[in-house]
Design a protein around this motif. Sequence first.
Motif, PDB file in Angstrom:
ATOM      1  N   TYR A 150       0.832  -1.200   0.000  1.00  0.00           N
ATOM      2  CA  TYR A 150       0.000   0.000   0.000  1.00  0.00           C
ATOM      3  C   TYR A 150       0.869   1.252   0.000  1.00  0.00           C
ATOM      4  N   LYS A 151       2.011   1.207   0.679  1.00  0.00           N
ATOM      5  CA  LYS A 151       2.881   2.390   0.714  1.00  0.00           C
ATOM      6  C   LYS A 151       3.414   2.701  -0.678  1.00  0.00           C
ATOM      7  N   VAL A 152       3.823   1.666  -1.412  1.00  0.00           N
ATOM      8  CA  VAL A 152       4.334   1.885  -2.769  1.00  0.00           C
ATOM      9  C   VAL A 152       3.209   2.428  -3.665  1.00  0.00           C
ATOM     10  N   LEU A 153       2.016   1.842  -3.558  1.00  0.00           N
ATOM     11  CA  LEU A 153       0.892   2.317  -4.352  1.00  0.00           C
ATOM     12  C   LEU A 153       0.542   3.756  -3.994  1.00  0.00           C
ATOM     13  N   ARG A 154       0.586   4.049  -2.701  1.00  0.00           N
ATOM     14  CA  ARG A 154       0.268   5.403  -2.255  1.00  0.00           C
ATOM     15  C   ARG A 154       1.287   6.399  -2.784  1.00  0.00           C
ATOM     16  N   ASP A 155       2.582   6.030  -2.750  1.00  0.00           N
ATOM     17  CA  ASP A 155       3.631   6.923  -3.249  1.00  0.00           C
ATOM     18  C   ASP A 155       3.474   7.169  -4.745  1.00  0.00           C
ATOM     19  N   GLN A 156       3.137   6.120  -5.512  1.00  0.00           N
ATOM     20  CA  GLN A 156       2.945   6.297  -6.951  1.00  0.00           C
ATOM     21  C   GLN A 156       1.698   7.138  -7.237  1.00  0.00           C
ATOM     22  N   VAL A 173      -7.531  17.055  -7.547  1.00  0.00           N
ATOM     23  CA  VAL A 173      -6.929  15.751  -7.854  1.00  0.00           C
ATOM     24  C   VAL A 173      -6.755  14.990  -6.531  1.00  0.00           C
ATOM     25  N   THR A 174      -7.354  13.821  -6.433  1.00  0.00           N
ATOM     26  CA  THR A 174      -7.312  13.047  -5.190  1.00  0.00           C
ATOM     27  C   THR A 174      -6.981  11.591  -5.489  1.00  0.00           C
ATOM     28  N   TYR A 175      -6.522  10.892  -4.461  1.00  0.00           N
ATOM     29  CA  TYR A 175      -6.348   9.446  -4.588  1.00  0.00           C
ATOM     30  C   TYR A 175      -6.987   8.781  -3.378  1.00  0.00           C
ATOM     31  N   SER A 176      -7.436   7.547  -3.545  1.00  0.00           N
ATOM     32  CA  SER A 176      -8.169   6.856  -2.482  1.00  0.00           C
ATOM     33  C   SER A 176      -8.121   5.357  -2.735  1.00  0.00           C
ATOM     34  N   GLY A 177      -8.580   4.607  -1.726  1.00  0.00           N
ATOM     35  CA  GLY A 177      -8.677   3.170  -1.884  1.00  0.00           C
ATOM     36  C   GLY A 177      -7.635   2.393  -1.119  1.00  0.00           C
ATOM     37  N   PHE A 178      -7.004   3.011  -0.142  1.00  0.00           N
ATOM     38  CA  PHE A 178      -6.000   2.311   0.652  1.00  0.00           C
ATOM     39  C   PHE A 178      -5.986   2.932   2.051  1.00  0.00           C
ATOM     40  N   PRO A 179      -5.616   2.160   3.069  1.00  0.00           N
ATOM     41  CA  PRO A 179      -5.508   2.728   4.416  1.00  0.00           C
ATOM     42  C   PRO A 179      -4.263   3.597   4.516  1.00  0.00           C
ATOM     43  N   VAL A 281      -7.182   7.223  -8.663  1.00  0.00           N
ATOM     44  CA  VAL A 281      -6.786   8.627  -8.758  1.00  0.00           C
ATOM     45  C   VAL A 281      -7.832   9.337  -9.607  1.00  0.00           C
ATOM     46  N   ASN A 282      -8.399  10.428  -9.069  1.00  0.00           N
ATOM     47  CA  ASN A 282      -9.482  11.141  -9.752  1.00  0.00           C
ATOM     48  C   ASN A 282      -9.149  12.616  -9.885  1.00  0.00           C
ATOM     49  N   ALA A 283      -9.721  13.251 -10.903  1.00  0.00           N
ATOM     50  CA  ALA A 283      -9.483  14.679 -11.120  1.00  0.00           C
ATOM     51  C   ALA A 283     -10.729  15.330 -11.690  1.00  0.00           C
ATOM     52  N   CYS A 284     -10.955  16.588 -11.283  1.00  0.00           N
ATOM     53  CA  CYS A 284     -12.084  17.380 -11.788  1.00  0.00           C
ATOM     54  C   CYS A 284     -11.576  18.451 -12.747  1.00  0.00           C
ATOM     55  N   LEU A 285     -12.516  19.057 -13.463  1.00  0.00           N
ATOM     56  CA  LEU A 285     -12.195  20.103 -14.442  1.00  0.00           C
ATOM     57  C   LEU A 285     -12.646  21.450 -13.899  1.00  0.00           C
ATOM     58  N   LYS A 286     -11.799  22.455 -14.023  1.00  0.00           N
ATOM     59  CA  LYS A 286     -12.162  23.798 -13.575  1.00  0.00           C
ATOM     60  C   LYS A 286     -13.272  24.373 -14.447  1.00  0.00           C
ATOM     61  N   GLU A 287     -14.081  25.201 -13.832  1.00  0.00           N
ATOM     62  CA  GLU A 287     -15.207  25.801 -14.542  1.00  0.00           C
ATOM     63  C   GLU A 287     -14.711  26.651 -15.714  1.00  0.00           C
ATOM     64  N   GLY A 288     -15.414  26.506 -16.851  1.00  0.00           N
ATOM     65  CA  GLY A 288     -15.073  27.286 -18.032  1.00  0.00           C
ATOM     66  C   GLY A 288     -13.956  26.721 -18.872  1.00  0.00           C
ATOM     67  N   SER A 289     -13.379  25.595 -18.449  1.00  0.00           N
ATOM     68  CA  SER A 289     -12.273  24.999 -19.209  1.00  0.00           C
ATOM     69  C   SER A 289     -12.806  24.154 -20.356  1.00  0.00           C
ATOM     70  N   ASN A 290     -11.997  24.048 -21.394  1.00  0.00           N
ATOM     71  CA  ASN A 290     -12.349  23.232 -22.554  1.00  0.00           C
ATOM     72  C   ASN A 290     -11.820  21.821 -22.321  1.00  0.00           C
ATOM     73  N   ILE A 291     -12.726  20.877 -22.159  1.00  0.00           N
ATOM     74  CA  ILE A 291     -12.311  19.527 -21.787  1.00  0.00           C
ATOM     75  C   ILE A 291     -11.503  18.858 -22.904  1.00  0.00           C
ATOM     76  N   ALA A 292     -11.819  19.197 -24.159  1.00  0.00           N
ATOM     77  CA  ALA A 292     -11.072  18.607 -25.273  1.00  0.00           C
ATOM     78  C   ALA A 292      -9.623  19.106 -25.264  1.00  0.00           C
ATOM     79  N   GLY A 293      -9.448  20.410 -25.044  1.00  0.00           N
ATOM     80  CA  GLY A 293      -8.095  20.964 -24.978  1.00  0.00           C
ATOM     81  C   GLY A 293      -7.333  20.467 -23.768  1.00  0.00           C
ATOM     82  N   THR A 294      -8.044  20.287 -22.660  1.00  0.00           N
ATOM     83  CA  THR A 294      -7.397  19.786 -21.446  1.00  0.00           C
ATOM     84  C   THR A 294      -6.915  18.348 -21.642  1.00  0.00           C
ATOM     85  N   GLN A 295      -7.709  17.547 -22.343  1.00  0.00           N
ATOM     86  CA  GLN A 295      -7.318  16.156 -22.584  1.00  0.00           C
ATOM     87  C   GLN A 295      -5.997  16.082 -23.352  1.00  0.00           C
ATOM     88  N   LYS A 296      -5.796  17.020 -24.274  1.00  0.00           N
ATOM     89  CA  LYS A 296      -4.552  17.033 -25.050  1.00  0.00           C
ATOM     90  C   LYS A 296      -3.338  17.297 -24.163  1.00  0.00           C
TER      91      LYS A 296
END
Length: 1018
Positions: A150-156, A173-179, A281-296
């Motif tokens: 779990y420590k190695v996964l958490r560090d990555q 941007v958050t990560y979860s799923g481990f103690p 690992v999850n991430a949200c998009l800021k308001e007003g941002s272009n999701i297509a451009g962000t994906q690039k």
Amino acid sequence: MKITAFSVKNYQFTLVMSVMAAVIGVVTILTMPRAEDTEIHPPSYFINVVYPGTNSKDMEELVVKPIEKKLYDLDDVDKLVSTAQDGLSVTSILFKYSTDWQSKYQDVVREVNSLRSDLPSDLYKIEITKMDPTEVNVLQIALASEGASYKVLRDQADKLKKTLEKIPELKDVTYSGFPEQIVRVDLQLAKMAKLNIPLNIVIGTLQGEAVNVPGGSISINTKSFNVKTSGKYKSVEDIAGTVVYNSGGKIVLLKDIADVRFNYEDEKYITRVNGHRCVLVNACLKEGSNIAGTQKKYLPAIEAFTNLLPSNIRLIKIFDQADNVASRLNGLGEDFLIAIVLVLITLLPLGVRPALIVMVAIPLSLSLGVVGLNYLNISLNQFSIVGLIVALSLLVDDSIVVIENIERWLHEGYSTKETVVLATKQIGMAVLGCTATLIIAFLPLVFLPGGPGEFTRGLPLAIIMSVIASLLVSLTVVPFLASSLLKPNPNKEGNIFMQALKSTIHKTYAPVLDKALKWPKTTLLIALVLFVGAFRLFGQIGFILFPDSEKPMFLIDIKPSLQSNIYETNRITKMVEDSLVHKPYIKYITSNVGKGNPRIYYNIYQQQEQTDFAELFILLKDDTKATEKNKIIEDLRKQFCNFPWAKVEVNNFVQGPPVEAPISVRVFGENIDSLRNLTLQVEQILLQSKNVVNVNNDLGALKSDLKVKIDKEKARTLGILTADIDRTIRLAIAGLNIGSFTDENNDDYNIIVEAPKDKFATLKVFQGIFVNSSAGIPVPLNEVAQLTFESSPASINRFNKNRFAKVTASTSQGVLANDVLKTVVPKLNAIKMPPGYYYKLAGQAESEDDTLSRGFVTVIIATLFLFVVVLILQFKTFKGLLIVLSVIPLGVVGGALILFLTGYPMSYVTIIGFIGLAGVEVKNSILLVDFTNQLRQQGMPLVEAIEKAGEIRFLPVVLTSITAICGMLPIALNANPLISPLALVLIGGLVSSTILSRIVTPVVYKLLPPKINIDTKD
């Protein structure tokens, strides 16, 4: 019209302005934000309080009631709903939608902060969140490994988090799923008792040492220096070496009475992808941002990170909303191109040059419309694009009407320059009136109340902006192009397509109109029968506020027996996984044990920590159609309906505002036992109803709690405080967080003080617990308290400070909740409830009531009166008004019939379609009535004027209607059940109104002829 004459005369200016508008439009389309759905900001907020080890009744008394009392006194509160569970309370506050969501958020934060001193001091967490669509995760990544710690996964995961945080458009941007790793201090309570070391002294010492108090700054000569104190803990050895007691010259270190070491906190949340252990690992998009451009930007960053991963860790990109947005917008873009091609075909009767002019007007109008949308901060999303496609079908009307009238004048032998100005002037006021009615039809939809109104606002705004642009283009650019491209044409009949169309109209329409005018009352009676018959269809097609989502994904909730621990829940979840993982249609299964899946859909929120709950996020293959997904869901419901180890609920995503369940019955009252008795009756009614699935009763089963019953009289005699007993028990079971320390890598670790235990606390923790008297003498817990069992509800709900219990249910695929409630409500009414107890329908019924009762009727009434105002201004007679408005019921015939034939129910969006349809119908009727009035002004007899106007104006009406129908056909065939019915209503209504109104409107005109002054001028 002066604007037309100016545009034709100053053609250089018109040309430059047209090119500029087109260029700005193209640049705007390429740069404006793209999103899947409209960003809405409801004034709704959640206050989540975590207090481990506390049952639902204590959560209600200690946490919920104080919060409710504070928040309910705020201004403009609409609803206050709370749920108290073991260790968790969630309070949702919704303000009136007209309030400022940002200022109300600050009000809530201020009031909750002022309340903290009145809440228990040892709360684990208080979190205030707002219902923000930008907090939906657009990216969900799994780092999967069976062998890595779990420590190695958490560090990555932390490295990936920092990589993604460098992209400016991403947030949260958050990560979860481990103690989390902690420093665990296992106190030997028996040894402390033997040494007469009070627990509160040890806790106080550790808390004091864990605090970093800055020394301040001092001045030496001309310099200022910060004073660094000893600081807080730097290592585990520092913690273990803490002097915790000094008596009689004897020093006791922490390591003398405790085991201090690195460990992991209790496992509360377990995650897997396709059965393999992982970290999310999850991430949200800021308001007003272009999701297509962000994906690039983030895709190369993810790829680079993947190349640096250890060989035993695999990165899996489970969910990427940018792919969904691209797929949906590309699909709508293809629909748009198909619509343009179909529109081109419908313009063939006009001839090559007129059609070319109209085709220039289309992109120019749309470009200006997009610029207007961008100015109003509306992104390119499913609703705004659908609005543009609908606008494409409508905006050509103005250009077609103007071009058709110019062509007709050219056939009379007038010169081109003279014809363009005079023909546009003749039709100009009618075109202006038509555009005004279209704007009026869709303008009130911009002000629809509540979340649904804000959610769909992009659609009417796209239509309004484009239609306004088309009016400007049709009165300026179209005449300018016509003056340059069109030539006098002696052939009055037009090309072969026009001749065929005119011949068809003359042979079919003219005889029918003639007979209708001879039998006007019979004609109106037939129209009335058709309308009444269509109106009765609404009772059969049903109603749903918003339909299910067509996206290839859904959720499976797993609910084992009440109070199952996380390891039992995990065992059962693996059984469900094993039955799904080899299904050929499934792409990914993300398992979340002890918590809900991170939020990946705008109206679904993550379920908080709960040991007897698990959720699977199922992502199907990309090419899965909506009908296939519905069948998969129904098949899985049948597969798991008799699953013996847990209740397994397969739930589709639903579009529109969040709804707790399609069917929800709230029973209000104070006594838990009485509420339970009533909810059990409600539950039985739903279980015995057809097409009802996933029935859940909050009080269906009571949970058992261990109650520490304190002998308060004896405790007082011994000088033992109740609070000390509670604190000691909490330390032995859940542990106490006394602070944290930061190592040389700047990693923070919580310091948890607790009693020795295995993987999780058992009854053994109560053995050897001592509490100290006021004299410092340790007393065994069993001398002042004993353990007993007591029952308590799993959760307690409150609405506007009133306690209630709820029973929720879903319906079988394709069955409407309203149809089920027709049989359920009479049975609910038959339940004999004690005084002070009553029920209310929530769920979809409440959502419909909130949406359709709060200003929605006002919008419809406002639309009707705005129609009246414009028509009165144009015709200046009430007879003309009645003639034009008589066409509205005729569109209802086709709209209702097509919904019935296609199986779609009425919905919020179809209501929008019917309102917009009224504007299109009135527009077409204005053209007929206005031209009939012009012919009568020239001295033509009434019947002859009606027949001639009907036949001449039938041509542009047919052209515009066919164009509109073809333009909306791709949307009607779209798989999205949210937008397809809208197009179907408009198509069906246009078909019926085009056919019927060309007969009914002339008949009504004959029966109610407006007074016309004959023009005696030459």
